[in-house]
Enzyme design. Structure first.
Site, short mmCIF file in Angstrom:
data_model
loop_
_atom_site.label_atom_id
_atom_site.label_comp_id
_atom_site.label_asym_id
_atom_site.label_seq_id
_atom_site.Cartn_x
_atom_site.Cartn_y
_atom_site.Cartn_z
N TYR A 13 -3.72 9.84 -14.77
CA TYR A 13 -4.10 11.31 -15.30
C TYR A 13 -4.41 12.55 -14.66
CZ TYR A 13 -9.06 11.58 -14.15
OH TYR A 13 -10.09 11.41 -13.35
N ARG A 21 0.64 -0.96 0.04
CA ARG A 21 0.06 -0.02 -0.09
C ARG A 21 0.89 1.20 0.09
NH1 ARG A 21 -4.68 0.92 4.47
NH2 ARG A 21 -2.64 1.37 6.00
N ASP A 58 -7.21 2.71 -3.52
CA ASP A 58 -7.56 1.64 -4.63
C ASP A 58 -9.04 1.48 -4.24
OD1 ASP A 58 -6.28 -1.12 -5.98
OD2 ASP A 58 -8.43 -1.26 -5.23
N SER A 97 -5.09 -3.05 -2.07
CA SER A 97 -3.90 -2.69 -1.32
C SER A 97 -3.68 -3.03 0.11
CB SER A 97 -3.44 -1.20 -1.53
OG SER A 97 -4.27 -0.47 -1.15
N TYR A 157 -9.13 2.97 -11.94
CA TYR A 157 -10.49 2.67 -11.27
C TYR A 157 -10.96 1.43 -11.10
CZ TYR A 157 -10.96 8.03 -12.35
OH TYR A 157 -10.94 9.26 -12.33
C1 LIG Z 1 -10.42 10.54 -4.21
C2 LIG Z 1 -9.63 9.82 -5.16
C3 LIG Z 1 -9.07 10.51 -6.45
C4 LIG Z 1 -8.63 10.02 -7.37
N1 LIG Z 1 -8.16 10.77 -8.42
C5 LIG Z 1 -7.33 10.41 -9.60
C6 LIG Z 1 -6.98 11.21 -10.69
O1 LIG Z 1 -7.00 12.26 -10.40
N2 LIG Z 1 -6.06 10.48 -11.66
C7 LIG Z 1 -6.05 9.39 -11.78
O2 LIG Z 1 -5.41 8.75 -12.53
N3 LIG Z 1 -6.60 8.45 -10.62
C8 LIG Z 1 -7.19 9.00 -9.67
N4 LIG Z 1 -7.65 8.30 -8.65
C9 LIG Z 1 -7.37 6.75 -8.74
C10 LIG Z 1 -6.02 6.50 -8.03
O3 LIG Z 1 -4.88 6.65 -9.26
C11 LIG Z 1 -5.93 5.01 -7.96
O4 LIG Z 1 -6.89 4.49 -6.86
C12 LIG Z 1 -4.39 4.54 -7.52
O5 LIG Z 1 -4.07 3.21 -7.85
C13 LIG Z 1 -3.95 4.91 -6.04
O6 LIG Z 1 -2.75 4.78 -5.62
P1 LIG Z 1 -2.48 4.85 -3.97
O7 LIG Z 1 -1.11 4.61 -4.03
O8 LIG Z 1 -3.15 5.76 -3.39
O9 LIG Z 1 -3.34 3.34 -3.85
P2 LIG Z 1 -3.14 1.95 -3.06
O10 LIG Z 1 -4.36 1.51 -2.62
O11 LIG Z 1 -2.01 2.10 -2.18
O12 LIG Z 1 -2.55 1.21 -4.38
C14 LIG Z 1 -3.20 0.66 -5.49
C15 LIG Z 1 -2.80 -0.43 -6.06
O13 LIG Z 1 -1.30 -0.39 -6.49
C16 LIG Z 1 -0.45 -1.35 -5.73
N5 LIG Z 1 0.70 -0.54 -4.96
C17 LIG Z 1 0.59 0.57 -4.34
N6 LIG Z 1 2.02 0.78 -3.98
C18 LIG Z 1 2.69 0.17 -4.69
C19 LIG Z 1 4.10 0.17 -5.00
N7 LIG Z 1 5.04 0.52 -4.24
N8 LIG Z 1 4.53 -0.87 -5.90
C20 LIG Z 1 3.71 -1.77 -6.45
N9 LIG Z 1 2.55 -1.86 -6.27
C21 LIG Z 1 1.87 -0.79 -5.45
C22 LIG Z 1 -1.72 -1.79 -4.55
O14 LIG Z 1 -1.17 -2.96 -3.98
C23 LIG Z 1 -2.83 -1.73 -5.35
O15 LIG Z 1 -2.84 -2.87 -6.01
C24 LIG Z 1 -8.36 8.87 -7.49
C25 LIG Z 1 -8.68 7.97 -6.41
C26 LIG Z 1 -9.38 8.54 -5.37
C27 LIG Z 1 -9.91 7.75 -4.23
#
Ligand SMILES: Cc1cc2nc3c(=O)[nH]c(=O)nc-3n(C[C@H](O)[C@H](O)[C@H](O)COP(=O)(O)OP(=O)(O)OC[C@H]3O[C@@H](n4cnc5c(N)ncnc54)[C@H](O)[C@@H]3O)c2cc1C
Ligand SMILES: *[C@@H]1O[C@H](CO)[C@@H](O)[C@H](O)[C@H]1NC(C)=O
Ligand SMILES: *[C@@H]1O[C@H](CO)[C@@H](O)[C@H](O)[C@H]1NC(C)=O
Ligand SMILES: *[C@@H]1O[C@H](CO)[C@@H](O)[C@H](O)[C@H]1NC(C)=O
Ligand SMILES: *[C@@H]1O[C@H](CO)[C@@H](O)[C@H](O)[C@H]1NC(C)=O
Ligand SMILES: *[C@@H]1O[C@H](CO)[C@@H](O)[C@H](O)[C@H]1NC(C)=O
Length: 538
Positions: free
Chosen positions: A186, A106, A111, A116, A478
């Protein structure tokens, strides 16, 4: 009582058995981990959180962004590790493998399906919170960013050290670098500079064998795969080297709200064939939501369409373009606000704009975002007929949709220029816009989750005829488990993979097979291993 105990005993036995074997594995895992760090055993100890530690729940809950996965019945990790060095990641992978456990990684926890930090099998959670350094090289316009940083930290640091530069990333500052980059990413600048991963030039990854690889040592195929193939499939990305881009002093934002009674439907219909052709300095979108209006003393429910844009330039530059290309919107000077790029991030993220420190708050829970939610995505290649929007409004007026929204995000610009095989993210040329459907509800209403989730499924089914087909495309960031998941028995059609990655899915599976042949890094929608010389069933 006795008969109840008797009849329940096989079940109780199974439960006790799996519980005790889990505790056993847990203890062995902990032993393994501390034995690998004898010199700094005190420091690794403070980075391991078992359910016995009071830090366990605070660390676990800190970045759960969807309270649908914060219920008492949500499966929890056996142990949480918050590594502060690459060696901690390497030994966690080693010990997890050795004791037959799985890993979930995570970064920011956004996610959509909680993949995650939730798993149906005994697992160790690696939370990247302590690996979030950001090193900016202003002269060469590049930076190294660790995965545990959030977008807001990156924007903040750039504004302090390089205020004419930024990175083309997303709107919500609490999103984690690790997951965001892994799925493409994006944001406001994507029509001009492409996705975040189009601007990644190097990376550090720890693979299933515990090796630390960079772009040179991992090779171009794996480097390709980690820039959009989705998180949690190829290893743990520790850091990304990114290309920075220039930003102008002033950007202009506008919002124009039109309700159905103001002919919103007609203007929405027109937007579809205009927005993707706007100059690349535009980010253009519409959000639909139900709204109560007052008319003659009676409250009535209708739908509002909020037309919004961010433009790299001044109001004086923006107005003539809009009046020429989209007169039907009726945009006037009063609808527009000029501000700095950084202020625009706060504005679009619906954040208070009096202090930049809010960008550093990784646990900030935006009061306007629903605590629990379900989302789905679509891509549109042909304008949707005007009449078809009537069915969308009907559904937005249903009871389940009290906190629902539907967002349309215009494509075009450089997205039409970048080949769909350049990175795993295939949705480039010919897309008019992307849609994200979201339904939200308060956490107290989690018992009725299914009722809300069903609403998105009905809407999604209604939209089928009007959006991309064969495959019906979807955005990996998404995440939506409704479109299909890996079957533990390997009897899956991988329909979900084709929807996210189209023709790139095959190459992703080949890279996966090469780098992680034991399928150690896996989850519901991780890239699968190909059996030798098998043809994928499409
Ligand atoms: C409020 C909100 C706004 C958003 N806005 C945008 C936006 O403007 N543009 C856009 O493109 N997307 C957007 N998203 C979607 C977002 O890009 C994805 O949910 C993204 O996966 C989140 O990354 P995270 O590290 O916060 O999530 P996490 O939940 O930590 O990880 C997401 C996935 O990636 C894996 N992962 C995490 N860290 C690593 C790592 N270091 N190495 C390998 N795998 C890893 C996890 O296991 C999981 O499968 C938004 C989501 C939310 C909830
Ligand atoms: C968790 O508890 C163990 C055993 O009581 C202790 O040694 C360790 O320091 C604690 N870890 C944290 C992160 O507080
Ligand atoms: C947690 O605490 C219980 C009792 O307090 C103890 O039996 C168990 O060994 C501890 N587990 C770990 C992993 O420290
Ligand atoms: C809506 O469209 C109708 C028919 O084109 C027109 O008569 C009316 O003035 C429009 N209403 C608004 C509020 O623009
Ligand atoms: C900050 O927000 C307030 C209230 O929304 C607004 O009046 C003000 O103009 C904003 N400031 C900037 C610099 O955008
Ligand atoms: C959700 O939809 C399914 C299938 O249509 C139905 O069986 C179920 O009863 C619905 N659940 C709720 C809570 O509405």
């Amino acid at each position: 009582m006795k008969s109840l105990q008797f009849s329940a005993s096989p079940f109780v036995f199974l439960m006790i058995f799996s519980l005790s074997s889990a505790i056993h594995a847990n203890e062995e895992f902990l032993h393994c981990l501390s034995s690998l760090h004898p010199q700094d055993s005190s420091s690794i100890t403070s980075l391991i959180h078992t359910p016995n530690n009071s830090s366990y729940s605070s660390v676990l809950d800190s970045t759960i962004r969807n309270f649908r996965f914060a219920t008492p019945t949500t499966p929890k990790p056996l142990v949480i590790v918050t590594p502060s060095s690459v060696s901690h990641i390497q030994s966690t992978i080693h010990c997890t493998r050795k004791h037959g456990l799985q890993i979930r990684t995570r970064s920011g926890g956004h996610d959509f399906e909680g993949s995650s930090y939730v798993a149906q099998v005994p697992f160790v959670l690696i939370d990247m919170v302590n690996l979030r350094s950001i090193d900016i090289d202003v002269e060469n316009k590049v930076a190294w960013v660790q995965s545990g940083a959030i977008l807001g930290e990156l924007y903040y640091k750039l504004s302090q050290e390089a205020d004419t530069l930024t990175f083309p990333a997303g709107l919500c500052p609490t999103v984690g670098i690790g997951g965001y980059m892994s799925g493409g990413g994006y944001g406001l600048l994507f029509r001009k500079y492409g996705l975040a991963t189009d601007n990644v030039i190097d990376a550090q990854l720890v693979d299933a064998k515990g090796r630390l690889l960079d772009r040179t040592s991992m090779g171009e195929d794996l480097f390709w795969a980690i820039r959009g193939g989705g998180g949690g499939s190829f290893g743990i990305v520790v850091a990304w080297k990114i290309q920075l881009v220039p930003i102008p002093k002033t950007v202009t934002l506008y919002t124009v709200n039109k309700i159905l009674e103001q002919n919103a439907t007609k203007v929405v219909h027109q937007w579809q064939s205009i927005a993707h052709k706007l100059p690349i300095e535009f980010y253009s979108g519409i959000t639909f939501a139900p709204i109560n209006i007052d008319g003659d003393g009676v409250t009535k429910k209708t739908v509002v369409a909020s037309f919004h844009a961010s433009f790299l330039g001044t109001i004086d530059e923006l107005l003539p373009i809009m009046q020429e290309s989209f007169p039907e919107l009726g945009l006037v000077r009063e609808d527009c606000t000029e501000m700095s790029w950084l202020q625009s991030i706060l504005y679009m993220g619906l954040l208070p704009n009096d202090t930049l420190n809010i960008l550093l708050d990784r646990t900030h829970q935006n009061p306007l975002l629903s605590p629990s939610f379900k989302s789905k995505s679509d891509y549109v290649l042909e304008p949707i007929p005007e009449a078809a929007f009537e069915g969308v409004w009907e559904r937005l007026l249903e009871e389940e949709a009290h906190s629902a929204s539907i967002s349309l995000i215009a494509y075009g610009g450089i997205m039409d220029q970048i080949p769909s095989s350049a990175t795993p993210y295939p949705h480039r040329g010919g897309i008019l816009y992307k849609i994200v459907y979201s339904v939200g509800w308060p956490a107290e209403d989690n018992a009725r989750s299914e009722w809300y989730v069903n609403w998105t499924r009905r809407l999604y089914s209604y939209m089928g005829p009007f959006v991309s087909k064969s495959p019906r495309r979807a955005y990996i960031n998404y995440r939506d488990v409704d479109i299909g998941v890996n079957d533990e028995n390997g009897k899956t059609s991988y329909e979900w993979g084709i929807k996210y990655f189209m023709e790139n899915f095959d190459k992703l599976a080949q890279v996966k097979t090469m780098i992680d042949p034991d399928n150690f890094f896996r989850h519901e929608q991780s890239i699968p291993i190909l059996p030798p010389s098998s043809k994928m069933e499409l």
